[in-house]
Design a protein around this motif. Sequence first.
Motif, PDB file in Angstrom:
ATOM      1  N   HIS A 105       0.833  -1.203   0.000  1.00 13.31           N
ATOM      2  CA  HIS A 105       0.000   0.000   0.000  1.00 13.31           C
ATOM      3  C   HIS A 105       0.873   1.260   0.000  1.00 13.31           C
ATOM      4  CE1 HIS A 105      -3.581   2.438   0.990  1.00 13.31           C
ATOM      5  NE2 HIS A 105      -2.713   3.165   1.682  1.00 13.31           N
ATOM      6  N   PHE A 109       0.040   3.589  -2.913  1.00 14.25           N
ATOM      7  CA  PHE A 109      -0.782   4.733  -2.494  1.00 14.25           C
ATOM      8  C   PHE A 109      -0.114   5.472  -1.335  1.00 14.25           C
ATOM      9  CE2 PHE A 109      -3.508   1.202  -3.912  1.00 14.25           C
ATOM     10  CZ  PHE A 109      -3.990   1.764  -5.089  1.00 14.25           C
ATOM     11  N   THR A 111       0.189   8.440  -0.356  1.00 19.62           N
ATOM     12  CA  THR A 111      -0.457   9.576   0.318  1.00 19.62           C
ATOM     13  C   THR A 111      -1.804   9.215   0.927  1.00 19.62           C
ATOM     14  OG1 THR A 111      -1.490  10.342  -1.740  1.00 19.62           O
ATOM     15  CG2 THR A 111       0.702  11.225  -1.212  1.00 19.62           C
ATOM     16  N   SER A 112      -2.203   7.949   0.826  1.00 21.27           N
ATOM     17  CA  SER A 112      -3.504   7.527   1.357  1.00 21.27           C
ATOM     18  C   SER A 112      -3.330   6.629   2.567  1.00 21.27           C
ATOM     19  CB  SER A 112      -4.284   6.758   0.283  1.00 21.27           C
ATOM     20  OG  SER A 112      -4.585   7.580  -0.811  1.00 21.27           O
ATOM     21  N   PRO A 113      -4.188   6.789   3.573  1.00 19.72           N
ATOM     22  CA  PRO A 113      -4.103   5.911   4.745  1.00 19.72           C
ATOM     23  C   PRO A 113      -4.490   4.480   4.391  1.00 19.72           C
ATOM     24  CG  PRO A 113      -5.732   7.672   5.082  1.00 19.72           C
ATOM     25  CD  PRO A 113      -5.219   7.805   3.694  1.00 19.72           C
ATOM     26  N   TYR A 116      -9.171   1.654   7.381  1.00 22.12           N
ATOM     27  CA  TYR A 116     -10.487   2.213   7.066  1.00 22.12           C
ATOM     28  C   TYR A 116     -10.801   3.440   7.913  1.00 22.12           C
ATOM     29  CZ  TYR A 116     -15.524   2.550   6.400  1.00 22.12           C
ATOM     30  OH  TYR A 116     -16.781   3.007   6.114  1.00 22.12           O
ATOM     31  N   HIS A 118      -9.015   5.695   9.268  1.00 17.20           N
ATOM     32  CA  HIS A 118      -8.300   6.905   8.860  1.00 17.20           C
ATOM     33  C   HIS A 118      -8.687   7.346   7.448  1.00 17.20           C
ATOM     34  CE1 HIS A 118      -5.647   5.580  12.195  1.00 17.20           C
ATOM     35  NE2 HIS A 118      -5.684   6.889  12.427  1.00 17.20           N
ATOM     36  N   ALA A 119      -8.973   6.367   6.589  1.00 20.98           N
ATOM     37  CA  ALA A 119      -9.330   6.691   5.202  1.00 20.98           C
ATOM     38  C   ALA A 119     -10.759   7.220   5.080  1.00 20.98           C
ATOM     39  CB  ALA A 119      -9.159   5.451   4.330  1.00 20.98           C
ATOM     40  N   ALA A 132     -15.089   8.494  -0.189  1.00 23.05           N
ATOM     41  CA  ALA A 132     -13.920   8.004   0.549  1.00 23.05           C
ATOM     42  C   ALA A 132     -13.957   6.477   0.676  1.00 23.05           C
ATOM     43  CB  ALA A 132     -13.854   8.656   1.926  1.00 23.05           C
ATOM     44  N   LYS A 135     -13.022   4.942  -2.713  1.00 26.00           N
ATOM     45  CA  LYS A 135     -11.584   5.084  -2.949  1.00 26.00           C
ATOM     46  C   LYS A 135     -10.804   4.075  -2.101  1.00 26.00           C
ATOM     47  CE  LYS A 135      -7.844   8.473  -2.610  1.00 26.00           C
ATOM     48  NZ  LYS A 135      -7.497   9.854  -2.258  1.00 26.00           N
ATOM     49  N   TRP A 136     -11.153   3.980  -0.806  1.00 28.19           N
ATOM     50  CA  TRP A 136     -10.470   3.051   0.088  1.00 28.19           C
ATOM     51  C   TRP A 136     -10.651   1.612  -0.406  1.00 28.19           C
ATOM     52  CZ3 TRP A 136     -12.450  -0.972   3.047  1.00 28.19           C
ATOM     53  CH2 TRP A 136     -11.536  -1.557   3.938  1.00 28.19           C
ATOM     54  N   GLN A 139      -8.489   0.904  -3.470  1.00 25.97           N
ATOM     55  CA  GLN A 139      -7.074   0.798  -3.109  1.00 25.97           C
ATOM     56  C   GLN A 139      -6.776  -0.506  -2.385  1.00 25.97           C
ATOM     57  OE1 GLN A 139      -6.203   4.413  -0.936  1.00 25.97           O
ATOM     58  NE2 GLN A 139      -6.075   5.629  -2.816  1.00 25.97           N
TER      59      GLN A 139
END
Length: 196
Positions: A105, A109, A111-113, A116, A118-119, A132, A135-136, A139
């Motif tokens: 991850h 990704f 820049t993405s947490p 779940y 946090h995202a 969101a 997107k999560w 990813q």
Amino acid sequence: MLSFTLDTNCLIAVEEERPEAAAVRELVARQCAGRATVRLVATMAAENQRDGSVLDNFAHFQRRITELGFGELEILAPVAVFDLTYFDWCVLAHEEAEAEAIRLHEVLFPTSPFGYAHAVPAHLDEQRRAFAERKWRNQRLDVLVLHTHIMANADIFVTSDRNFLKQSKRSRLVELGAGLILTPAEAAAHDVTKAS
């Protein structure tokens, strides 16, 4: 014999007759002829469908791949992730599974947490929350498909997703065990006589 793992974009390419469809079909033909091992990952069934829905039954996915001519391909089971994997089509996580997924991850990704909570923070309104979550989900499924490919010790990950194909990411993913990451055309042109 070389082993290939197809990602979801390969199925979509065949469904929509995109330019890379012929290369995907060539790989499947090699499997049918016994000249390669070509696999799918069960996480493909959990991807958001064109209408934004998620399949509630794995049998729908099995019918879809059979209709595409992929019914003879082995389906790899990913590590179980609550609300992402199908109960009968996943395996229990080994001790290092989450750490491995986090490393993938962080490359894919950065820049993405990963988690779940946090995202998809609880304070988001309904529309932003839905975005969101989508997107999560996408990813995490990308990470799961590559993680499953690595767990299967497959040689070549086949994708048209530019995120996997970025030179800056490819070498780091190879270091994490991904093997070659090729487009469908590159994979179809790859020398099938090479031993795995």
